[in-house]
Design an enzyme around this catalytic site. Sequence first.
Site, PDB file in Angstrom:
ATOM      1  N   LYS A   1     -10.806  -4.436  -4.147  1.00 15.57           N
ATOM      2  CA  LYS A   1     -11.919  -3.506  -4.401  1.00 15.57           C
ATOM      3  C   LYS A   1     -11.443  -2.160  -4.910  1.00 15.57           C
ATOM      4  CE  LYS A   1     -13.259  -3.775   0.459  1.00 15.57           C
ATOM      5  NZ  LYS A   1     -12.062  -3.637   1.283  1.00 15.57           N
TER       6      LYS A   1
ATOM      7  N   LYS B   1      -3.964 -10.082  -6.414  1.00 13.09           N
ATOM      8  CA  LYS B   1      -5.262 -10.438  -5.831  1.00 13.09           C
ATOM      9  C   LYS B   1      -6.346  -9.497  -6.350  1.00 13.09           C
ATOM     10  CE  LYS B   1      -5.917  -7.678  -1.732  1.00 13.09           C
ATOM     11  NZ  LYS B   1      -6.465  -7.481  -0.439  1.00 13.09           N
TER      12      LYS B   1
ATOM     13  N   LYS C   1       0.834  -1.217   0.000  1.00 12.92           N
ATOM     14  CA  LYS C   1       0.000   0.000   0.000  1.00 12.92           C
ATOM     15  C   LYS C   1       0.857   1.250   0.000  1.00 12.92           C
ATOM     16  CE  LYS C   1      -4.487  -1.482   1.586  1.00 12.92           C
ATOM     17  NZ  LYS C   1      -5.654  -1.229   2.410  1.00 12.92           N
TER      18      LYS C   1
HETATM   19  P1  TYM Z   1     -10.493  -6.086   3.437  1.00 12.69           P
HETATM   20  O1  TYM Z   1     -11.558  -5.059   3.591  1.00 12.69           O
HETATM   21  O2  TYM Z   1      -9.375  -5.805   2.492  1.00 12.69           O
HETATM   22  O3  TYM Z   1     -11.140  -7.455   2.980  1.00 12.69           O
HETATM   23  C1  TYM Z   1     -12.215  -8.035   3.705  1.00 12.69           C
HETATM   24  C2  TYM Z   1     -12.090  -9.536   3.717  1.00 12.69           C
HETATM   25  O4  TYM Z   1     -12.069 -10.036   2.373  1.00 12.69           O
HETATM   26  C3  TYM Z   1     -10.919 -10.856   2.179  1.00 12.69           C
HETATM   27  N1  TYM Z   1     -10.451 -10.664   0.813  1.00 12.69           N
HETATM   28  C4  TYM Z   1     -10.216 -11.661  -0.044  1.00 12.69           C
HETATM   29  N2  TYM Z   1     -10.328 -12.982   0.079  1.00 12.69           N
HETATM   30  C5  TYM Z   1     -10.021 -13.732  -1.006  1.00 12.69           C
HETATM   31  N3  TYM Z   1      -9.602 -13.208  -2.177  1.00 12.69           N
HETATM   32  C6  TYM Z   1      -9.470 -11.884  -2.339  1.00 12.69           C
HETATM   33  N4  TYM Z   1      -9.082 -11.372  -3.495  1.00 12.69           N
HETATM   34  C7  TYM Z   1      -9.788 -11.039  -1.237  1.00 12.69           C
HETATM   35  N5  TYM Z   1      -9.773  -9.690  -1.053  1.00 12.69           N
HETATM   36  C8  TYM Z   1     -10.169  -9.479   0.214  1.00 12.69           C
HETATM   37  C9  TYM Z   1      -9.903 -10.337   3.185  1.00 12.69           C
HETATM   38  O5  TYM Z   1      -8.928 -11.310   3.468  1.00 12.69           O
HETATM   39  C10 TYM Z   1     -10.788 -10.023   4.367  1.00 12.69           C
HETATM   40  O6  TYM Z   1     -11.059 -11.196   5.105  1.00 12.69           O
HETATM   41  N6  TYM Z   1      -7.754  -5.501   7.538  1.00 12.69           N
HETATM   42  C11 TYM Z   1      -8.930  -6.141   6.999  1.00 12.69           C
HETATM   43  C12 TYM Z   1     -10.198  -5.748   7.716  1.00 12.69           C
HETATM   44  C13 TYM Z   1     -10.134  -5.908   9.197  1.00 12.69           C
HETATM   45  C14 TYM Z   1     -10.278  -7.123   9.904  1.00 12.69           C
HETATM   46  C15 TYM Z   1     -10.181  -6.756  11.288  1.00 12.69           C
HETATM   47  C16 TYM Z   1     -10.478  -8.437   9.512  1.00 12.69           C
HETATM   48  C17 TYM Z   1      -9.945  -4.913  10.099  1.00 12.69           C
HETATM   49  N7  TYM Z   1      -9.984  -5.413  11.383  1.00 12.69           N
HETATM   50  C18 TYM Z   1     -10.261  -7.736  12.288  1.00 12.69           C
HETATM   51  C19 TYM Z   1     -10.556  -9.404  10.528  1.00 12.69           C
HETATM   52  C20 TYM Z   1     -10.462  -9.035  11.894  1.00 12.69           C
HETATM   53  C21 TYM Z   1      -9.070  -5.735   5.550  1.00 12.69           C
HETATM   54  O7  TYM Z   1      -8.530  -4.762   5.101  1.00 12.69           O
HETATM   55  O8  TYM Z   1      -9.925  -6.505   4.845  1.00 12.69           O
END
Ligand code: TYM
Length: 341
Positions: A209, A206, A124
Site C-alpha cells: 500500500k 510484493k 523497512k
Molecule cells: P499489513 O497492514 O501490511 O497487511 C494486512 C494484511 O494483508 C496482507 N497482505 C498481502 N497479502 C497478499 N499479498 C500482498 N501483496 C499483501 N500485502 C499485504 C498481509 O499479509 C496482512 O495479512 N503486521 C501486520 C498487521 C498486524 C497483524 C497483527 C496481523 C498487526 N498485528 C496481528 C495479524 C495479527 C501488517 O503490517 O499487515
Amino acid sequence: MDQTLKEGQIEERKKRIFSGVQPSGNLTIGNYLGAIRNWTFLQDAYDCIYCVVNEHAITVRQNPADLRRQTYETLAVYIAAGLDVSKNVLFIQSHVPAHAELAWVLNCYTMFGELSRMTQFKDKSAKHSDNINAGLFDYPVLMAADILLYQADLVPVGIDQKQHVELCRDIAVRFNQIYPDTFTIPEPYLSKTGKKIMSLQDPARKMSKSDENENATVRILDSKDTILRKFKRAVTDSGSGIVYSEDKPGISNLMSIYSAFTGKDYPEIEAEFAGSGYGDFKMAVGETCADALAPVRQRFDELMKDKGYLESVAKQGAETASRIASRTLSKVYRKVGFVTF
Ligand code: TYM
C-alpha cells in the site's frame, strides 16, 4: 462472546481468530485477497476478532489527519468487504491499552537476535533509513501481543506476515515454558490463492500500500477505469501465451489475481485463455477485479457518510475486546509477579 449454555448443551468453544491491517494507506487487492476477503469466509465457523492496528502504523511517519481518516476507512473496508458487525468483533488497537501493556512484558521475553532476523524489519529499515526507530524494530512484539491477548488459535494473513506469526509462536512457547498455561499457541492461516500478490510494475516485489508508483498497486477503492488502466499497464514477460511458470512472473502474478477472484485453478485459466494474447488477458483480469470490487466500493461510500455508525462499531468492539484482553493481561501480570489488588 461467552455464551451461557442451556442444560444438556455440550460446550464446544469455536476456535478463535485474530488478525489486523495497518491503516497506513489505501488498502490494496493484496490486503483484500491475502487477508480481508478470507476473513469474511471464516466469520461463521470461528470466533473472530479483527483490529485496525493504528499503533503499528506509527512505526513509519504518518500525517496525523491522514492516519485518523485512514483508521476509519480501514474499519469501513472491513464492513464493506462483508464482515458482519454482529458476528465479528471489530475495533481500533489504540482503544485497548492492553496491547501496549502486554507488548512491554513480551519485550522482556524476546531476543534481540530474533528481532534482527525479521525480513520486514530489514526491508523497512532500508526503505526508511532516516527513521530506523525502536518501534520499527520492536513491531513484531506488539504484533505478538495483539494475537496472544485474545488467545487466538489462528491468524489469517498473507505470506509476508508468516514470519511474524512464527515469532509470536516462539515467544508464546517460551513464555509458557516459564509460566505454564498462559497463552494459546497460534498458527498462521494462509489462503490457497491470494496469499502473495505482487506489484503490477515489478512482479519480484510484493504489492504494497505504500508503493510510490501508483501503477504498481490496485486499490480496493479504485474506480473501474483506474483498475482497467492499471492492469493494461501491468508489466508482462517476453514471449507469449497465458501459462503459469516461474520464468513468467508477470503473467503468473496476473493469473494468481484472476484465480483468487474467480476460484479457477491455473490449468483452467490456461485452457480458458489458450490462444489469447497478453493484452486480452490483462483486460479480462481487470474487468473481473473491477466487477468484484464494485459492491465493496459502493458499500464503503455509504458507510463513510455515517461516521456515527463507524464510531459506534469501534466503541462496541473496543468494549468487547477490552474484556477479553484484560483477562489475559491480568493472568500475565500475576504470573510474572506484578503486585495486584
Ligand atoms: P499489513 O497492514 O501490511 O497487511 C494486512 C494484511 O494483508 C496482507 N497482505 C498481502 N497479502 C497478499 N499479498 C500482498 N501483496 C499483501 N500485502 C499485504 C498481509 O499479509 C496482512 O495479512 N503486521 C501486520 C498487521 C498486524 C497483524 C497483527 C496481523 C498487526 N498485528 C496481528 C495479524 C495479527 C501488517 O503490517 O499487515
